[in-house]
Design a protein around this motif. Structure first.
Motif, PDB file in Angstrom:
ATOM      1  N   SER A   1      -1.747   1.891   0.702  1.00  0.00           N
ATOM      2  CA  SER A   1      -2.565   2.272  -0.447  1.00  0.00           C
ATOM      3  C   SER A   1      -4.035   2.108  -0.073  1.00  0.00           C
ATOM      4  O   SER A   1      -4.397   1.270   0.758  1.00  0.00           O
ATOM      5  CB  SER A   1      -2.233   1.412  -1.663  1.00  0.00           C
ATOM      6  OG  SER A   1      -2.804   0.130  -1.522  1.00  0.00           O
ATOM      7  N   LEU A   2      -4.855   2.906  -0.689  1.00  0.00           N
ATOM      8  CA  LEU A   2      -6.294   2.775  -0.449  1.00  0.00           C
ATOM      9  C   LEU A   2      -6.808   1.444  -0.984  1.00  0.00           C
ATOM     10  O   LEU A   2      -7.826   0.942  -0.514  1.00  0.00           O
ATOM     11  CB  LEU A   2      -7.048   3.950  -1.066  1.00  0.00           C
ATOM     12  CG  LEU A   2      -6.770   5.307  -0.423  1.00  0.00           C
ATOM     13  CD1 LEU A   2      -7.650   6.381  -1.039  1.00  0.00           C
ATOM     14  CD2 LEU A   2      -6.967   5.266   1.082  1.00  0.00           C
ATOM     15  N   ARG A   3      -6.102   0.863  -1.934  1.00  0.00           N
ATOM     16  CA  ARG A   3      -6.492  -0.474  -2.433  1.00  0.00           C
ATOM     17  C   ARG A   3      -6.423  -1.501  -1.290  1.00  0.00           C
ATOM     18  O   ARG A   3      -7.250  -2.394  -1.212  1.00  0.00           O
ATOM     19  CB  ARG A   3      -5.588  -0.903  -3.578  1.00  0.00           C
ATOM     20  CG  ARG A   3      -5.827  -0.129  -4.841  1.00  0.00           C
ATOM     21  CD  ARG A   3      -5.014  -0.687  -6.018  1.00  0.00           C
ATOM     22  NE  ARG A   3      -4.964   0.245  -7.110  1.00  0.00           N
ATOM     23  CZ  ARG A   3      -5.965   0.546  -7.912  1.00  0.00           C
ATOM     24  NH1 ARG A   3      -7.128  -0.026  -7.737  1.00  0.00           N
ATOM     25  NH2 ARG A   3      -5.824   1.411  -8.885  1.00  0.00           N
ATOM     26  N   LYS A   4      -5.439  -1.356  -0.430  1.00  0.00           N
ATOM     27  CA  LYS A   4      -5.309  -2.271   0.707  1.00  0.00           C
ATOM     28  C   LYS A   4      -6.488  -2.108   1.658  1.00  0.00           C
ATOM     29  O   LYS A   4      -7.029  -3.087   2.166  1.00  0.00           O
ATOM     30  CB  LYS A   4      -3.992  -2.013   1.444  1.00  0.00           C
ATOM     31  CG  LYS A   4      -3.719  -3.000   2.534  1.00  0.00           C
ATOM     32  CD  LYS A   4      -2.325  -2.819   3.069  1.00  0.00           C
ATOM     33  CE  LYS A   4      -1.740  -4.186   3.231  1.00  0.00           C
ATOM     34  NZ  LYS A   4      -0.324  -4.173   3.458  1.00  0.00           N
TER      35      LYS A   4
ATOM     36  N   ALA B   1      -9.435  -0.989   0.776  1.00  0.00           N
ATOM     37  CA  ALA B   1     -10.587  -1.527   0.051  1.00  0.00           C
ATOM     38  C   ALA B   1     -10.620  -3.054   0.152  1.00  0.00           C
ATOM     39  O   ALA B   1     -11.673  -3.643   0.432  1.00  0.00           O
ATOM     40  CB  ALA B   1     -10.541  -1.086  -1.410  1.00  0.00           C
ATOM     41  N   ALA B   2      -9.479  -3.678  -0.053  1.00  0.00           N
ATOM     42  CA  ALA B   2      -9.415  -5.140   0.011  1.00  0.00           C
ATOM     43  C   ALA B   2      -9.801  -5.652   1.395  1.00  0.00           C
ATOM     44  O   ALA B   2     -10.526  -6.657   1.511  1.00  0.00           O
ATOM     45  CB  ALA B   2      -8.017  -5.625  -0.367  1.00  0.00           C
TER      46      ALA B   2
ATOM     47  N   SER C   1     -13.817  -2.953  -4.085  1.00  0.00           N
ATOM     48  CA  SER C   1     -12.874  -2.450  -5.081  1.00  0.00           C
ATOM     49  C   SER C   1     -12.533  -1.019  -4.671  1.00  0.00           C
ATOM     50  O   SER C   1     -13.210  -0.427  -3.823  1.00  0.00           O
ATOM     51  CB  SER C   1     -13.519  -2.454  -6.464  1.00  0.00           C
ATOM     52  OG  SER C   1     -14.618  -1.544  -6.472  1.00  0.00           O
ATOM     53  N   LEU C   2     -11.509  -0.449  -5.294  1.00  0.00           N
ATOM     54  CA  LEU C   2     -11.171   0.942  -4.994  1.00  0.00           C
ATOM     55  C   LEU C   2     -12.331   1.879  -5.340  1.00  0.00           C
ATOM     56  O   LEU C   2     -12.702   2.714  -4.516  1.00  0.00           O
ATOM     57  CB  LEU C   2      -9.879   1.356  -5.703  1.00  0.00           C
ATOM     58  CG  LEU C   2      -9.371   2.758  -5.381  1.00  0.00           C
ATOM     59  CD1 LEU C   2      -9.162   2.945  -3.886  1.00  0.00           C
ATOM     60  CD2 LEU C   2      -8.075   3.035  -6.136  1.00  0.00           C
TER      61      LEU C   2
ATOM     62  N   LYS D   1     -10.276  11.120  -1.829  1.00  0.00           N
ATOM     63  CA  LYS D   1      -9.265  10.487  -0.978  1.00  0.00           C
ATOM     64  C   LYS D   1      -9.001  11.366   0.248  1.00  0.00           C
ATOM     65  O   LYS D   1      -8.895  10.866   1.366  1.00  0.00           O
ATOM     66  CB  LYS D   1      -7.974  10.291  -1.770  1.00  0.00           C
ATOM     67  CG  LYS D   1      -6.835   9.728  -0.948  1.00  0.00           C
ATOM     68  CD  LYS D   1      -5.558   9.607  -1.762  1.00  0.00           C
ATOM     69  CE  LYS D   1      -4.417   9.087  -0.912  1.00  0.00           C
ATOM     70  NZ  LYS D   1      -3.159   9.008  -1.668  1.00  0.00           N
TER      71      LYS D   1
END
Length: 193
Positions: free
Chosen positions: A34-37, A39-40, A45-46, A56
């Motif tokens: 995931s793009l959240r991963k 970002a983290a 943040s996303l 994306k």
């Protein structure tokens, strides 16, 4: 030492994001990441991550560009079948990037897709590198010359792309063998490289 302005800081952060995304996609796969991963990993943040990209698809396209740039740096010159095999081996070690490549290549058929320009530039450049190698081998009398090098380059790229797709579906598919077989079909005498 000169101060770094907002542009340089932004480019540095963008580079950090792309490196992180490349590593994560390579290790965990395109579909599983995931793009959240991403970002983290970059302490964002996303929405913060997406501030650096148009979409994306733009981020994913830039990941592919980086993958190609790093591969070109590692393989400055196509010196023969062994360097081509090594590029294929790299793909088998990074299935997530192969999956990303195949997915984005299909999406790039739409001229409005962010990856369209990348692939429109990529394929002619790769075909020319392969054709130059083939012309050298033809001039040496090592491979047949009744089919122009440019057409053979198209065939070799088609074989490499097609076998990647097959490999994604069936990991027992040998990605190197079709390239070796094609080179054997072209050979007038055994290649010693």
């Amino acid at each position: 030492m000169a101060k770094r302005g907002p542009y340089e800081k932004g480019e540095a952060k963008r580079g950090e994001i792309l490196h992180a995304a490349l590593e994560i996609f390579a290790a965990e796969g395109y579909r599983g990441t995931s793009l959240r991963k991403v970002a983290a990993r970059c302490s964002l943040s996303l929405p913060g991550l997406m501030h650096y990209f148009d979409s994306k698809e733009d981020l994913l396209t830039q990941v592919l560009r980086m993958r190609d740039e790093t591969a070109r740096a590692r393989h400055r010159e196509l010196t023969g079948p062994e360097s081509y095999r090594e590029i294929i081996r790299e793909g088998s070690r990074t299935p997530g990037l192969v999956e990303l490549f195949v997915s984005m290549a299909a999406a790039a058929s739409d001229p409005g897709h962010p990856a369209h320009e990348h692939f429109a530039e990529r394929y002619p450049a790769i075909r020319e590198r392969i054709a130059a190698y083939l012309r050298r081998r033809m001039d040496e009398g090592a491979i047949r010359s009744d089919i122009p090098a440019e057409r053979l380059a198209v065939l070799l790229v088609a074989i490499a792309d097609g076998v990647q797709l097959q490999w994604l579906i069936d990991r027992s598919t040998d990605m190197e063998q079709p390239v070796d077989d094609m080179m054997r079909l072209l050979a007038l005498r055994p290649d010693t490289t």
